[in-house]
Design an enzyme around this catalytic site. Structure first.
Site, PDB file in Angstrom:
ATOM      1  N   LYS A  14       1.014  25.016 126.731  1.00  0.00           N
ATOM      2  CA  LYS A  14       1.393  24.096 125.801  1.00  0.00           C
ATOM      3  C   LYS A  14       2.319  24.643 124.881  1.00  0.00           C
ATOM      4  O   LYS A  14       3.582  23.884 124.491  1.00  0.00           O
ATOM      5  CB  LYS A  14       0.344  23.579 125.046  1.00  0.00           C
ATOM      6  CG  LYS A  14      -1.031  22.750 126.012  1.00  0.00           C
ATOM      7  CD  LYS A  14      -1.959  22.054 125.139  1.00  0.00           C
ATOM      8  CE  LYS A  14      -2.921  23.082 124.442  1.00  0.00           C
ATOM      9  NZ  LYS A  14      -3.775  23.954 125.115  1.00  0.00           N
ATOM     10  N   ARG A  89      -8.591  16.957 120.463  1.00  0.00           N
ATOM     11  CA  ARG A  89      -9.388  17.721 121.273  1.00  0.00           C
ATOM     12  C   ARG A  89     -10.658  17.184 121.451  1.00  0.00           C
ATOM     13  O   ARG A  89     -11.547  17.866 122.145  1.00  0.00           O
ATOM     14  CB  ARG A  89      -9.470  19.413 120.748  1.00  0.00           C
ATOM     15  CG  ARG A  89      -8.519  20.367 121.343  1.00  0.00           C
ATOM     16  CD  ARG A  89      -8.776  21.651 120.685  1.00  0.00           C
ATOM     17  NE  ARG A  89      -8.489  22.831 121.326  1.00  0.00           N
ATOM     18  CZ  ARG A  89      -7.204  23.453 121.052  1.00  0.00           C
ATOM     19  NH1 ARG A  89      -6.432  23.116 120.375  1.00  0.00           N
ATOM     20  NH2 ARG A  89      -7.159  24.531 121.820  1.00  0.00           N
ATOM     21  N   ARG A 128      -1.534  37.328 127.633  1.00  0.00           N
ATOM     22  CA  ARG A 128      -1.027  36.876 126.402  1.00  0.00           C
ATOM     23  C   ARG A 128      -1.585  37.769 125.171  1.00  0.00           C
ATOM     24  O   ARG A 128      -0.900  37.905 124.349  1.00  0.00           O
ATOM     25  CB  ARG A 128      -1.413  35.265 126.050  1.00  0.00           C
ATOM     26  CG  ARG A 128      -0.806  35.067 124.933  1.00  0.00           C
ATOM     27  CD  ARG A 128      -0.784  33.325 124.981  1.00  0.00           C
ATOM     28  NE  ARG A 128      -2.128  32.717 124.509  1.00  0.00           N
ATOM     29  CZ  ARG A 128      -2.472  31.741 124.239  1.00  0.00           C
ATOM     30  NH1 ARG A 128      -1.605  30.537 124.691  1.00  0.00           N
ATOM     31  NH2 ARG A 128      -3.830  31.308 123.728  1.00  0.00           N
ATOM     32  N   ARG A 134      -3.373  37.710 119.279  1.00  0.00           N
ATOM     33  CA  ARG A 134      -4.549  36.852 118.939  1.00  0.00           C
ATOM     34  C   ARG A 134      -5.962  37.352 119.331  1.00  0.00           C
ATOM     35  O   ARG A 134      -6.184  37.577 120.448  1.00  0.00           O
ATOM     36  CB  ARG A 134      -4.300  35.380 119.690  1.00  0.00           C
ATOM     37  CG  ARG A 134      -3.219  34.470 118.836  1.00  0.00           C
ATOM     38  CD  ARG A 134      -3.225  33.414 119.910  1.00  0.00           C
ATOM     39  NE  ARG A 134      -4.171  32.461 119.843  1.00  0.00           N
ATOM     40  CZ  ARG A 134      -4.181  31.069 120.313  1.00  0.00           C
ATOM     41  NH1 ARG A 134      -3.323  30.604 120.615  1.00  0.00           N
ATOM     42  NH2 ARG A 134      -5.226  30.622 120.544  1.00  0.00           N
TER      43      ARG A 134
END
Ligand code: AMP
Length: 191
Positions: A14, A89, A128, A134
């Site tokens: 996204k 969401r 990622r 993260r």
């Protein structure tokens, strides 16, 4: 106004695809995850609250998220339109977005749903984590929790837009440019 909900599970792409869409359509990009991370960095009250949920792979409560999103939309009253990335969401968030946009005499134009199967998602998120730093990408247990939450609470939002005739599913596997081009076609065909 052109208001696109960019939808998909964690790791669907996204964020990457939002960047392409901003360039092409000159829209304001609102990523609730990015806004939460900014608040966490600044150690604001909202950031502290959000962190306690994000670190467990849970959703931040609806009321908090909806209020934050409302403020962001109202801060951009001259926008040509928005890309909502990671919002809504839950069905409650989707209803709140409808109400908010109605007050601005507009509505969600289209939901673009990026479709990627679970094993691919897990691999992408682990990769990622090395780049993004993260913490919610780094731990396989948290990743699994985010996927379960997605299936239980977020996937039904697709039905919400399907029932309004506004759902367009796009294959989220392939090269970034091929996926962008399919997203652009879906949007342009709908207009
Ligand atoms: P994202 O960057 O979209 O993957 O979001 C990272 C995390 O922020 C999620 O796992 C949730 O904990 C939280 N979050 C982001 N958007 C929302 C939302 N619309 N509702 C509730 N929590 C959210």
């Amino acid at each position: 106004m052109l208001n696109i909900v960019l939808f998909g599970p964690p790791g669907a792409g996204k964020g990457t695809q939002s960047e392409k869409m901003i360039e092409k359509y000159s829209l304001i990009h609102l990523s609730t995850g990015d806004i939460f991370r900014k608040n966490i960095k600044e150690e604001s009250e909202l950031g502290k609250l959000a962190k306690s949920y994000i670190d467990k792979g849970q959703l931040v409560p609806d009321e908090v998220t909806i209020n934050m999103l409302k403020q962001e939309v109202n801060n951009h009253s001259n926008a040509k339109g928005f890309i909502f990335d990671g919002f809504p969401r839950t069905n409650k968030q989707a209803e709140a977005l409808d109400t908010l946009l109605k007050e601005l005499n507009t509505e969600v134009t289209l939901m673009v749903s990026l479709e990627v199967e679970e094993n691919e998602l897990k691999q992408r998120l682990i990769k990622r984590a090395e780049l993004s730093g993260r913490s919610d990408d780094a731990d396989p247990k948290i990743i699994q929790n985010r996927i379960v939450v997605y299936q239980k609470e977020t996937a039904p939002v697709k039905e919400y837009y399907h029932n309004q005739g506004k759902l367009k599913s796009v294959d989220g596997i392939g090269s970034i440019d091929d996926i962008s081009s399919n997203i652009f076609k879906s949007i342009d065909n709908f207009l």
